[in-house]
Scaffold this motif. Structure first.
Motif, mmCIF file in Angstrom:
data_model
loop_
_atom_site.group_PDB
_atom_site.id
_atom_site.type_symbol
_atom_site.label_atom_id
_atom_site.label_comp_id
_atom_site.label_asym_id
_atom_site.label_seq_id
_atom_site.Cartn_x
_atom_site.Cartn_y
_atom_site.Cartn_z
ATOM 1 N N MET A 1 0.854 -1.192 0.000
ATOM 2 C CA MET A 1 0.000 0.000 0.000
ATOM 3 C C MET A 1 0.881 1.231 0.000
ATOM 4 N N THR A 2 0.550 2.210 -0.801
ATOM 5 C CA THR A 2 1.331 3.429 -0.841
ATOM 6 C C THR A 2 0.434 4.635 -0.760
ATOM 7 N N GLY A 3 0.990 5.733 -0.255
ATOM 8 C CA GLY A 3 0.345 7.026 -0.285
ATOM 9 C C GLY A 3 1.420 7.995 -0.660
ATOM 10 N N GLY A 4 1.358 8.561 -1.887
ATOM 11 C CA GLY A 4 2.501 9.283 -2.405
ATOM 12 C C GLY A 4 3.601 8.260 -2.617
ATOM 13 N N ASP A 5 4.755 8.433 -1.982
ATOM 14 C CA ASP A 5 5.879 7.511 -2.123
ATOM 15 C C ASP A 5 5.995 6.571 -0.931
ATOM 16 N N ARG A 6 4.916 6.342 -0.204
ATOM 17 C CA ARG A 6 4.971 5.554 1.003
ATOM 18 C C ARG A 6 4.928 4.059 0.709
ATOM 19 N N VAL A 7 5.737 3.315 1.448
ATOM 20 C CA VAL A 7 5.809 1.875 1.268
ATOM 21 C C VAL A 7 5.740 1.209 2.636
ATOM 22 N N VAL A 8 4.986 0.132 2.727
ATOM 23 C CA VAL A 8 4.903 -0.640 3.960
ATOM 24 C C VAL A 8 5.710 -1.919 3.785
ATOM 25 N N GLU B 1 -13.354 19.953 -6.969
ATOM 26 C CA GLU B 1 -12.830 18.835 -7.743
ATOM 27 C C GLU B 1 -11.393 18.524 -7.326
ATOM 28 N N VAL B 2 -11.057 17.248 -7.327
ATOM 29 C CA VAL B 2 -9.695 16.802 -7.083
ATOM 30 C C VAL B 2 -9.276 15.910 -8.245
ATOM 31 N N ASP B 3 -8.242 16.347 -8.958
ATOM 32 C CA ASP B 3 -7.680 15.549 -10.048
ATOM 33 C C ASP B 3 -6.545 14.687 -9.511
ATOM 34 N N LEU B 4 -6.569 13.427 -9.834
ATOM 35 C CA LEU B 4 -5.515 12.495 -9.443
ATOM 36 C C LEU B 4 -4.612 12.300 -10.658
ATOM 37 N N CYS C 1 -0.780 12.922 12.681
ATOM 38 C CA CYS C 1 0.314 11.952 12.557
ATOM 39 C C CYS C 1 1.192 12.176 11.334
ATOM 40 N N GLY C 2 0.652 12.806 10.290
ATOM 41 C CA GLY C 2 1.433 13.055 9.089
ATOM 42 C C GLY C 2 1.476 11.905 8.108
ATOM 43 N N THR C 3 0.750 10.831 8.358
ATOM 44 C CA THR C 3 0.831 9.650 7.515
ATOM 45 C C THR C 3 0.325 9.900 6.099
ATOM 46 N N CYS C 4 -0.763 10.637 5.951
ATOM 47 C CA CYS C 4 -1.394 10.787 4.638
ATOM 48 C C CYS C 4 -0.905 12.023 3.892
ATOM 49 N N LEU C 5 0.271 12.527 4.220
ATOM 50 C CA LEU C 5 0.840 13.673 3.519
ATOM 51 C C LEU C 5 0.982 13.354 2.033
ATOM 52 N N THR C 6 0.468 14.241 1.185
ATOM 53 C CA THR C 6 0.418 14.001 -0.251
ATOM 54 C C THR C 6 0.851 15.259 -1.008
ATOM 55 N N PRO C 7 1.694 15.118 -2.033
ATOM 56 C CA PRO C 7 2.111 16.282 -2.812
ATOM 57 C C PRO C 7 0.942 16.925 -3.562
ATOM 58 N N VAL C 8 0.908 18.248 -3.569
ATOM 59 C CA VAL C 8 -0.076 19.022 -4.313
ATOM 60 C C VAL C 8 0.617 19.623 -5.531
ATOM 61 N N ASP D 1 -11.747 25.868 -6.496
ATOM 62 C CA ASP D 1 -12.620 24.889 -7.141
ATOM 63 C C ASP D 1 -11.913 23.581 -7.479
ATOM 64 N N ARG D 2 -10.546 23.603 -7.466
ATOM 65 C CA ARG D 2 -9.843 22.420 -8.000
ATOM 66 C C ARG D 2 -8.481 22.264 -7.329
ATOM 67 N N LEU D 3 -8.141 21.021 -7.058
ATOM 68 C CA LEU D 3 -6.810 20.634 -6.620
ATOM 69 C C LEU D 3 -6.303 19.533 -7.538
ATOM 70 N N VAL D 4 -4.995 19.509 -7.778
ATOM 71 C CA VAL D 4 -4.370 18.413 -8.512
ATOM 72 C C VAL D 4 -3.355 17.760 -7.568
ATOM 73 N N LEU D 5 -3.529 16.467 -7.329
ATOM 74 C CA LEU D 5 -2.685 15.736 -6.398
ATOM 75 C C LEU D 5 -1.795 14.741 -7.135
ATOM 76 N N ASP D 6 -0.640 14.462 -6.577
ATOM 77 C CA ASP D 6 0.282 13.488 -7.164
ATOM 78 C C ASP D 6 -0.096 12.094 -6.677
ATOM 79 N N LEU D 7 -1.239 11.648 -7.138
ATOM 80 C CA LEU D 7 -1.757 10.319 -6.800
ATOM 81 C C LEU D 7 -2.233 9.626 -8.063
#
Length: 319
Positions: free
Chosen positions: A1-8, A235-238, A273-280, A313-319
């Protein structure tokens, strides 16, 4: 599972011991004996428990030991079950998922430090104390707790550092005398504080006249936030997933992007906690977390999906 560059990755519990009343220390190693990723004082890991619960815990072991991670877990009587699972179910030899380490509470250079801990808040400060000692910095620790039996590592800290460590259990001394320790602002001192919300609020109030960026805190619970900037959908663009989702006022960004198929690791879901930090990549987030500093928020290049929203109205995320 990853969130951004996260690896478990999967690690094995090599030791588990009681270090104070209601506090259990757990040590992890790689199942093959491989070296673990390096970390810095203030870092934490995310523990992915077998039933799917994710919790974050500060690393409190020896950062110069490349083969072990150590955490200390307080049994939370009013918690959501994660700490009870660690205390009651996990055993030496068990394997669990671990995310990180990463650091939202870094130790910045200073000639002088004042560390203030409340209860289990001592854990992220332990490696900081070791680092300050290693670098020859002047430091002192003010450590409060319910009683001595509940204060993890208090005995070994006092034995190792004597006059630098000030142990003040509440049942013996009352509340910490913050006016004495913080009443006079100092330009050469960085203050690091971790503990329950009332302690953090008191320290922040007492440090109001200190120089900017002198105080550094880490929270267990979220700070109070004002109302969101907007109460209408956005809106959120992935970017990597190639999908666009609509986030309505009753849904978090985290929930919305997961519905769209983005795998994002999360833990507290309270912005602490900072776990779900995601680049915008585009847009301006409405930051509603308790982690980012003001200058980090102003950069608008990342956000915590569990609580933060959008100003536009809109965000673009690095997901």
């Amino acid at each position: 599972m990853t969130g951004g560059d996260r690896v478990v990755v999967t690690l094995e519990i090599s030791a588990k011991e009681t270090v104070a009343e209601g506090v259990t220390a757990v040590t992890f190693v790689h199942p093959t004996g491989a070296r673990l990723p390096d970390w810095t004082p203030g870092s934490h890991i995310e523990l992915v428990l077998p039933e799917g619960t994710v919790r974050h815990y500060s690393l409190c072991g020896n950062r110069w030991d490349p083969y072990t991670y150590r955490i200390a877990v307080l049994r939370e009587q009013q918690g959501r079950g994660g700490s009870a699972y660690v205390h009651d179910v996990l055993c030496a030899g068990d394997r669990v998922g671990v995310g990180g380490p990463r650091n939202h509470f870094p130790l910045v250079p200073s000639d002088t430090y004042l560390f203030i801990a409340g209860g289990i808040g001592i854990t992220p400060l332990l490696p900081m104390i070791y680092q300050a000692e290693l670098l020859g910095a002047d430091w002192q620790l003010l450590y409060g707790g319910r009683n001595r039996d509940s204060m993890a590592f208090a005995g070994e800290l006092s034995a190792a550092h004597d006059e630098r460590v000030h142990i003040a259990p509440q049942d013996e001394y009352g509340l910490l005398d913050l006016a004495f320790w913080l009443g006079t602002p100092r330009t050469d001192t960085k203050v690091y504080c971790c503990g329950p919300a009332p302690l953090l609020a008191a320290v922040e109030a007492t440090c109001a006249d200190w120089p900017p960026y002198a105080l550094h805190t880490e929270r267990f619970t979220a700070a109070e936030q004002a109302a969101p900037v907007r109460d209408t959908p956005f809106e959120v663009d992935l970017r990597r997933t190639g999908r666009t989702v609509t986030v309505t006022p009753d849904v978090s960004v985290l929930e919305a992007v997961r519905r769209a198929g983005a795998e994002v690791l999360s833990s507290c879901e309270q912005g602490t906690c900072g776990t779900c930090l995601t680049p915008v990549l585009e847009g301006r987030p409405d930051h509603r977390d308790s982690v980012l500093a003001d200058h980090q928020r102003a950069a608008n290049d990342c956000m915590f999906l569990c609580v933060s929203r959008s100003c536009g109205d809109r965000l673009v995320l690095d997901l």
